[in-house]
Scaffold this active site. Structure first.
Site, PDB file in Angstrom:
ATOM      1  N   GLY A  32       0.807  -1.208   0.000  1.00  0.00           N
ATOM      2  CA  GLY A  32       0.000   0.000   0.000  1.00  0.00           C
ATOM      3  C   GLY A  32       0.840   1.258   0.000  1.00  0.00           C
ATOM      4  O   GLY A  32       0.403   2.318  -0.442  1.00  0.00           O
ATOM      5  N   ASP A 143       2.696   3.674  13.031  1.00  0.00           N
ATOM      6  CA  ASP A 143       2.599   2.491  12.167  1.00  0.00           C
ATOM      7  C   ASP A 143       3.747   1.530  12.474  1.00  0.00           C
ATOM      8  O   ASP A 143       4.353   0.964  11.576  1.00  0.00           O
ATOM      9  CB  ASP A 143       2.632   2.901  10.693  1.00  0.00           C
TER      10      ASP A 143
END
Length: 832
Positions: A32, A143
């Site tokens: 992604g 993240d």
């Protein structure tokens, strides 16, 4: 070329690159976040990584996001943060240092890691996150996951991917893109899922760090069995966390400490989670990580005092950003403190068992610089320099503590530079603070050579199972070092049973195909010693599974001999040859049958092994099984298609001959039941009955007689079964044959009867059984009776037995009267 300050390419100290500056574009990852390419800089002559946008056409917003990520990474320069060099114009991408090992996610899935390496990864990740949270304002990663933790060529952590990173409190949940969400969702804290408008804080990264700890300890992916993102989100919000199976049967004690820390970090209420940053002790979480990984004999003192080791050395740590020059001072600190001054304490973490205390290694005083002191203040960077190699190492004095107790008898090493473990190419573009330096020492004429000292240190570390020390001192050029015995370090680790050390050597690309002086590879030794973990690691590499040692044995031969079903399956999956033969012509099937390993035989049969393949002297697997008396294997093989139970070896023996010779009654019976010929003859014209009689296996002889074996069959030398039993003195077998009406008058070589043979060999009990009026005075072709032969052999008891039964004394007997033995005395008395 530098971008202009007023353009969207304004990058402060970062550089702007053109695509023409790179060559050899190789795609190494995608997701992604976009695509990652490995490229070589034309002028710098080194490999870099370029993270490109997922979009073919990059608009101004995406370009600005990329610039923001680059600036954040530039702002967060630290030894455990991935270095960024700038932006590539076209294709638009972020130019970063290339990490040869790749991501932690990839490494965890590849093979079992040494425990000391797992602990070091956890430690370095914690320190990197601590640095980000100590910034003003704190920089939140948001993240943190194994895919975003990269590892250099020496397995040191570099935290990457700051695409979601925000300054504390300035980001909201809706900023999260659905791109890559599936790989991220398991690392999101419940409050991020539950509260859409929540302002983020450092506790978000703390939760993610806990899941990272779980993944490193278990080497699994969290919620891997759950394929639905929404189900994972519901579980997390309801308080479910990844399961805690036993991490490892032989796990180190530090695992328990880390598990407790992990459980605190993933608490549902962010307020009760510990923090990375803080006052005095560099934050509660850093303190907890150090407490878990430092020797368990140490203890934390009151806040602000530091960590007390058993040696009374007190370590104080301070915030790494206590001054704006801290990053520079850290680099200077590393240069001022050589690696050789970083010593191991007596209580270093041992992955196998707790080490015994060694008071001589941990002194009560610590000398640093010129002034001796008991309490020394250490910055975080100094503490990290002590811990980053072995995680469980402590601070000791310089020169006098430069050797472990096992090495203290060695002279100091000669001059010569030792590399830090980073190659010259890698070091040119490593992030600041990532290099550990060592300095030359003055040479001494009495010193051992540097290679000899290094070799002894490596051997000591491996033999003692000190993986943390091995991780510290192993240099790239030493991985395949040849020891005096001709073995490699990997051989030594396998032979010593040090699986953790073997893992580290293999991670550092030790050659698994090297052989020692006996021709054995590490795979031979690992299979022979049944070290399954090492076998799996070796077979995961490019290895010659059919390599042979000096006896021409392959690893599969050893697995077959040991009955090691697991190793056998692993080897066969790697296409190990089932038809390789040793110096005696034995395949693994022959070896398995010889050693009675039925489970291996069944595995090989399922693989379609040819059971009619002959070894040396035409021995089949069935011959070996019958010879050793392995009944289940005999049954199994005898029923295989194309197998003949009457198959003969080069000298003509069948499996029944071999079973009869060793007295394996049940094997002989099953062979006869399977239609084995009881009268088949070998090249010497011996039947199975001859063999059983000669070796005195009466039960087997009875079985053969009842199944039709010929009593009077003669060998090529003219012996019957009775002759052989009498000659060898097997009374029970002689009685059996006499009961079965075997001919006691049958003549063999030299026209001798069974009585002649028994008397000549002095078997008085057999003579007692065979003597009768019909045979007692019979002569052989040399004119000798049984009495003559007994007297000639000086068997007094046999002479007495024959005389008692009326043996006739003649001139031939009298010639023995001149002797002085018991037989001669008996003859003289009998004549008188």
């Amino acid at each position: 070329m530098e971008g202009d300050g007023g353009t969207p390419w304004a990058l402060a100290l970062l550089r702007t690159f053109d695509a023409g500056e790179f060559t050899g574009w190789e795609k190494v990852g995608s997701g992604g976040f976009g695509q990652v390419y490995k490229v070589r800089h034309v002028h710098w002559k080194t490999w870099l990584a370029i993270k490109c946008s997922p979009s073919l056409h990059v608009d101004d917003r995406e370009r600005m996001e990329l610039l923001e990520e680059a600036k954040k990474m530039e702002m967060a320069k630290f030894r455990y943060i991935l270095p960024v060099y700038g932006i590539c114009r076209e294709p638009v991408g972020l130019v970063m240092e290339y990490m040869e090992t790749g991501s932690l996610e990839k490494l965890l899935a590849s093979e079992p890691l040494p425990w000391d390496l797992r602990f070091r990864i956890i430690h370095e990740t914690a320190v990197g996150m601590n640095f980000l949270h100590c910034m003003a304002p704190p920089l939140l990663h948001l993240d943190l996951k194994p895919a975003n933790i990269l590892l250099d060529a020496h397995y040191h952590v570099k935290i990457s991917d700051f695409g979601l990173a925000k300054c504390n409190g300035l980001s909201h949940s809706h900023d999260l893109s659905m791109d890559g969400l599936f790989g991220t969702i398991a690392y999101l804290p419940p409050e991020r899922i539950r509260e859409k408008s929540r302002l983020f804080d450092t506790k978000h990264d703390v939760y993610s760090f806990a899941i990272v700890i779980w993944g490193v300890l278990t080497q699994k992916k969290p919620f891997a069995d759950e394929k639905n993102i929404l189900h994972i989100m519901v579980k997390v919000v309801k308080g479910h966390r990844p399961e805690l199976p036993p991490v490892c049967r032989a796990r180190p004690r530090a695992c328990s400490h880390l598990i407790r820390l992990m459980q605190r970090c993933w608490q549902g209420d962010p307020r009760v989670r510990p923090t990375f940053q803080g006052n005095g002790l560099n934050g509660e979480l850093i303190r907890q990580v150090l407490a878990a990984l430092l020797p368990v004999t140490g203890r934390w003192r009151s806040p602000g005092e530091g960590f007390r080791l058993e040696s009374e050395v007190i370590i104080r740590v301070t915030c790494p950003l206590s001054s704006p020059q801290e990053i520079t001072s850290e680099t200077e600190d590393l240069c001022e403190k050589p690696d050789d001054e970083v010593k191991e304490t007596a209580h270093d973490l041992d992955v196998k068992s707790p080490p015994e205390p060694r008071s001589e290694v941990v002194p009560a005083r610590l000398k640093r610089a010129s002034a001796p002191t008991f309490d020394n203040d250490y910055s975080l960077s100094e503490l990290l320099s002590q811990l980053d190699s072995g995680v469980s190492q402590a601070v000791e004095g310089p020169e006098e503590l430069s050797r472990s107790s096992s090495e203290s008898k060695l002279p100091s090493s000669g001059s010569g530079k030792r590399l830090s473990g980073v190659s010259s190419v890698d070091s040119a573009f490593s992030s600041r603070g990532s290099l550990s330096l060592s300095f030359e020492r003055e040479p001494s004429t009495s010193d051992l050579g540097t290679t000899d000292v290094q070799k002894k240190k490596l051997v000591d570390a491996i033999v003692s199972g000190d993986t943390s020390k091995l991780m510290k001192i192993l240099q790239p050029q030493d991985v395949d070092l040849a020891l005096d015995s001709g073995a490699s370090l990997l051989h030594l680790a396998v032979e010593a049973g040090q699986e953790e050390c073997a893992k580290w050597l293999l991670l550092n690309n030790a050659n698994p195909n090297l052989s020692n002086r006996r021709g054995s590879t590490p795979l031979h030794m690992a299979v022979e010693r049944r070290v399954r973990g090492v076998v799996e690691l070796l077979l995961a590499r490019k290895i010659s599974v059919n390599a042979k040692d000096e006896d021409q044995w392959t690893a599969l031969h050893f697995a077959a001999q040991n009955g090691d079903e697991s190793s056998t399956r692993l080897l066969l999956e790697k296409n190990a040859s089932v038809n390789e033969v040793d110096f005696e012509g034995r395949t693994p099937m022959h070896v398995a049958c010889q050693h009675g390993q039925e489970n291996i035989v069944r595995i090989l049969l399922r693989r379609g092994v040819d059971v009619s393949l002959q070894g040396k002297d035409a021995w089949l697997p069935l011959h070996y099984a019958a010879w050793q008396g392995h009944l289940p294997i005999v049954k199994l093989l005898a029923k295989q298609p194309g197998v003949s139970v009457n198959a003969q070896t080069l000298d003509g023996r069948t499996p029944l001959h071999l079973a009869a010779q060793r007295g394996h009654y049940r094997v002989a019976r099953i062979l006869i039941d399977l239609c084995s010929d009881v009268n088949v003859c070998s090249l010497l014209a011996q039947t199975p009955l001859h063999v059983a009689a000669e070796t005195g296996h009466t039960s087997t002889a009875r079985l053969l007689l009842h199944r039709g074996a010929g009593k009077e069959a003669m060998t090529s030398d003219g012996y019957t079964a009775l002759h052989l039993a009498a000659r060898n003195g097997h009374l029970a077998t002689v009685k059996l044959l006499v009961e079965e009406k075997a001919d006691v008058l049958a003549r063999g070589p030299l026209n001798q009867t069974a009585l002649h043979l028994a008397a000549a060999h002095g078997h008085s009990e057999v003579v007692e059984e065979l003597v009768s009026a019909d045979v007692i005075d019979l002569f052989d072709e040399q004119g000798l009776s049984a009495l003559h032969l007994a007297a000639q052999g000086r068997h007094a008891q046999t002479v007495e037995t024959l005389l008692r039964h009326g043996a006739h004394i003649n001139l031939q007997s009298l010639k023995f009267q001149g002797g002085h033995g018991p037989a001669a005395t008996l003859l003289r008395r009998s004549k008188t």
